[in-house]
Design an enzyme around this catalytic site. Structure first.
Site, PDB file in Angstrom:
ATOM      1  N   HIS A  50      -8.788   6.724   7.853  1.00 45.24           N
ATOM      2  CA  HIS A  50      -7.790   6.205   8.788  1.00 45.24           C
ATOM      3  C   HIS A  50      -7.383   7.282   9.789  1.00 45.24           C
ATOM      4  O   HIS A  50      -7.015   8.385   9.395  1.00 45.24           O
ATOM      5  CB  HIS A  50      -6.544   5.722   8.042  1.00 45.24           C
ATOM      6  CG  HIS A  50      -6.732   4.391   7.381  1.00 45.24           C
ATOM      7  ND1 HIS A  50      -5.687   3.642   6.903  1.00 45.24           N
ATOM      8  CD2 HIS A  50      -7.844   3.663   7.134  1.00 45.24           C
ATOM      9  CE1 HIS A  50      -6.158   2.507   6.382  1.00 45.24           C
ATOM     10  NE2 HIS A  50      -7.463   2.516   6.507  1.00 45.24           N
ATOM     11  N   TYR A 101       4.378   1.515   8.051  1.00 43.48           N
ATOM     12  CA  TYR A 101       5.647   2.001   7.513  1.00 43.48           C
ATOM     13  C   TYR A 101       6.748   1.257   8.263  1.00 43.48           C
ATOM     14  O   TYR A 101       6.877   1.421   9.480  1.00 43.48           O
ATOM     15  CB  TYR A 101       5.796   3.505   7.750  1.00 43.48           C
ATOM     16  CG  TYR A 101       4.895   4.365   6.879  1.00 43.48           C
ATOM     17  CD1 TYR A 101       3.570   4.604   7.223  1.00 43.48           C
ATOM     18  CD2 TYR A 101       5.391   4.955   5.710  1.00 43.48           C
ATOM     19  CE1 TYR A 101       2.752   5.401   6.430  1.00 43.48           C
ATOM     20  CE2 TYR A 101       4.581   5.759   4.909  1.00 43.48           C
ATOM     21  CZ  TYR A 101       3.265   5.970   5.277  1.00 43.48           C
ATOM     22  OH  TYR A 101       2.458   6.755   4.489  1.00 43.48           O
ATOM     23  N   PRO A 146       7.598   9.710  -2.123  1.00 38.92           N
ATOM     24  CA  PRO A 146       6.234   9.347  -1.709  1.00 38.92           C
ATOM     25  C   PRO A 146       6.067   8.970  -0.241  1.00 38.92           C
ATOM     26  O   PRO A 146       4.939   8.751   0.207  1.00 38.92           O
ATOM     27  CB  PRO A 146       5.899   8.155  -2.607  1.00 38.92           C
ATOM     28  CG  PRO A 146       7.218   7.591  -3.002  1.00 38.92           C
ATOM     29  CD  PRO A 146       8.176   8.722  -3.036  1.00 38.92           C
ATOM     30  N   LYS A 183       2.556  13.091   0.139  1.00 41.53           N
ATOM     31  CA  LYS A 183       2.206  14.501  -0.013  1.00 41.53           C
ATOM     32  C   LYS A 183       1.997  14.978  -1.451  1.00 41.53           C
ATOM     33  O   LYS A 183       1.439  16.059  -1.662  1.00 41.53           O
ATOM     34  CB  LYS A 183       3.312  15.382   0.627  1.00 41.53           C
ATOM     35  CG  LYS A 183       3.364  15.309   2.130  1.00 41.53           C
ATOM     36  CD  LYS A 183       2.185  16.023   2.761  1.00 41.53           C
ATOM     37  CE  LYS A 183       1.971  15.633   4.192  1.00 41.53           C
ATOM     38  NZ  LYS A 183       0.623  15.146   4.492  1.00 41.53           N
ATOM     39  N   TYR A 187       1.396  14.685   8.734  1.00 40.97           N
ATOM     40  CA  TYR A 187       0.823  13.613   7.923  1.00 40.97           C
ATOM     41  C   TYR A 187      -0.628  13.902   7.554  1.00 40.97           C
ATOM     42  O   TYR A 187      -1.028  13.756   6.395  1.00 40.97           O
ATOM     43  CB  TYR A 187       0.924  12.282   8.672  1.00 40.97           C
ATOM     44  CG  TYR A 187       0.713  11.069   7.795  1.00 40.97           C
ATOM     45  CD1 TYR A 187       1.782  10.407   7.219  1.00 40.97           C
ATOM     46  CD2 TYR A 187      -0.570  10.591   7.534  1.00 40.97           C
ATOM     47  CE1 TYR A 187       1.596   9.300   6.397  1.00 40.97           C
ATOM     48  CE2 TYR A 187      -0.766   9.487   6.723  1.00 40.97           C
ATOM     49  CZ  TYR A 187       0.322   8.846   6.157  1.00 40.97           C
ATOM     50  OH  TYR A 187       0.130   7.755   5.343  1.00 40.97           O
TER      51      TYR A 187
HETATM   52  C1  PHB Z   1      -0.172   4.319  -1.452  1.00 38.88           C
HETATM   53  O1  PHB Z   1      -1.170   3.763  -0.968  1.00 38.88           O
HETATM   54  O2  PHB Z   1       0.086   4.230  -2.657  1.00 38.88           O
HETATM   55  C2  PHB Z   1       0.738   5.094  -0.580  1.00 38.88           C
HETATM   56  C3  PHB Z   1       0.422   5.245   0.760  1.00 38.88           C
HETATM   57  C4  PHB Z   1       1.259   5.965   1.584  1.00 38.88           C
HETATM   58  C5  PHB Z   1       2.418   6.510   1.091  1.00 38.88           C
HETATM   59  C6  PHB Z   1       2.737   6.381  -0.254  1.00 38.88           C
HETATM   60  C7  PHB Z   1       1.898   5.661  -1.090  1.00 38.88           C
HETATM   61  O3  PHB Z   1       3.237   7.186   1.918  1.00 38.88           O
END
Ligand code: PHB
Ligand code: APR
Length: 399
Positions: A68, A197, A288, A292, A380
């Site tokens: 991605h 997000y 999360p 990271k 990121y």
């Molecule tokens: C996930 O796919 O579990 C995941 C993705 C992004 C995040 C946290 C968890 O920021």
């Protein structure tokens, strides 16, 4: 050398050292099924991808992982694309579950017949002050004692290793958040090409994925909430409401797994005490939101493996002496980024209208300013493994 814990940190450390001809024993409290079945996060930074390839465990990741180059921020019913690769000179992330990384590492370890002991009970560490570390544990009903040169404490946040560092040596920094994440794994093609997000007054939501047929989704919930309060239908209703944006539909599917995870920031330092070296969640936890946790664990053990190889090949103790400082610069950057993403995107249950207006202004700024978006993007996709420059403590991140 003994390694306590067979999560990503312990397993990868064992793998990196084995490839340099250094033998280790890994002791794990839980069963192989449990370790390989735990659903965790799934975003690998560029540096993590590179290390897994170098460690010889990147083959399935390269075949099945999804590359991605961006993410979406969603607020006020609109979606904004953050083109991370374009903003970071071509760096990207890979969507590949931590569960899969662990399975690949376990398979590699077993293929080389290196010691990996699951279901060790009553693991304890003694003799650190005498520089004669001894690990005691019960394995297959028999008590064992392992005298070692060094111990890698890769036993996660609830492990025993960190507790062996005296209180007057160990500094702890932490913050608990007034919300948690409810996560589901659903058998349905992702409704998006890249992660979304979302911030809304109802709370945060995230649309992630594991494969072209499996979606991973999260919603912010209260810290006291129980999974039983959340039938599948209620979760989907909330996801629809929080992720809503123009001309876009969320597709539902059967829920395969669901769980609630608390959110915490935590750092313990130093990460080394005599012959004990902490790595991964044993030393630090991040919420999360910035994805990271796994990446920090990989960075720690990469630095540690290099230090150990150096010591063996040239007798130099420098790498081990500097291990903690070398890791902590990166750890604190990730702490700040994870806190920043978390506070920007979640709804504070104790917050006020002023706080909400600040969040919205911050989101609009990140979505519209190239400078602000670049800051999000470079954090990121992940900063280089170690700082460049003369001093590790103060050198710049980028040359
Ligand atoms: C996930 O796919 O579990 C995941 C993705 C992004 C995040 C946290 C968890 O920021
Ligand atoms: N003895 C042996 N093993 C133990 C003990 C103990 N006393 N206590 C805990 N363990 C094991 C756990 O069962 C677990 O398998 O240590 C392992 C630690 O693994 P993780 O918690 O996965 O931590 P780490 O390897 O540091 O991975 C980094 O990144 O995405 C985040 O939190 C997520 O686990 C992830 C982490």
């Amino acid at each position: 050398m003994a390694i306590v814990g067979a999560g990503p940190a312990g397993l990868l450390l064992g793998q990196l050292l084995a490839r340099e001809g250094i033998d280790t024993v890994i002791l794990e409290a839980r069963s192989r099924e449990h370790v390989e079945g735990r659903i965790r996060a799934g975003v690998l930074e560029q540096g993590t991808i590179d290390v897994l390839r170098e460690a010889g465990v990147g083959e399935r990741m390269d075949r099945e992982g999804l590359v991605h180059g961006g993410i979406y921020l969603c607020f006020d019913g609109a979606r904004h694309h953050i083109p991370m690769s374009e903003l970071t000179g071509g760096r990207a992330v890979m969507i590949y579950g931590q569960t899969e990384v662990v399975k690949d590492l376990v398979a590699a370890r077993l293929a080389m017949d290196a010691p990996l002991r699951f279901e060790c009970a009553e693991v304890s560490l003694d003799g650190l002050n005498r520089d004669e570390p001894v690990l005691r544990y019960t394995y297959q009903g028999e008590p064992h004692e392992l005298t070692c040169d060094l111990v890698a404490g890769c036993d996660g946040f609830h492990g025993v290793c960190r507790t062996c560092i005296p209180d007057d040596v160990l500094g702890v920094w932490q913050r608990d958040y007034p919300f948690a994440w409810l996560g589901i794994l659903a058998q349905v093609a992702p409704s998006t090409d890249e992660l979304i997000y979302a911030h809304s007054e109802r709370g945060f939501a995230l649309h992630s994925m594991r494969s072209p047929t499996i979606s991973r989704l999260y919603i912010q919930v209260g810290t006291e909430e129980k999974i039983g309060d959340w039938p599948d239908e209620r979760i989907w209703d909330e996801l629809h409401a929080r992720l809503a944006s123009e001309d876009w539909e969320l597709t539902e599917g059967p829920v395969l797994e669901k769980s609630i995870t608390p959110m915490r920031s935590f750092v313990a330092e130093p990460m080394r005490f005599r012959s004990l070296l902490l790595a991964g969640d044993a030393a630090h936890i991040v919420p999360p939101t910035g994805a990271k946790g796994l990446n920090l664990a990989v960075a720690d053990v990469t630095v540690l493996a290099r230090a150990l190889v150096d010591r063996l090949q040239s007798g130099s103790e420098t790498g081990l002496r500097e291990y903690s400082d070398r890791c902590l610069g990166r750890v604190w950057r990730a702490q700040h980024f994870s806190w920043w993403m978390t506070t920007m995107l979640h709804t504070d249950p104790d917050g006020d209208a002023y706080g909400l207006a600040l969040q919205r202004s911050q989101l609009e700024y990140v979505a519209s300013s190239r400078a602000a978006a670049t800051s999000l993007a470079e954090n990121y996709v992940g900063l280089p493994l170690e700082r460049t420059g003369a001093s590790h403590a103060g050198g710049p991140w980028l040359s």
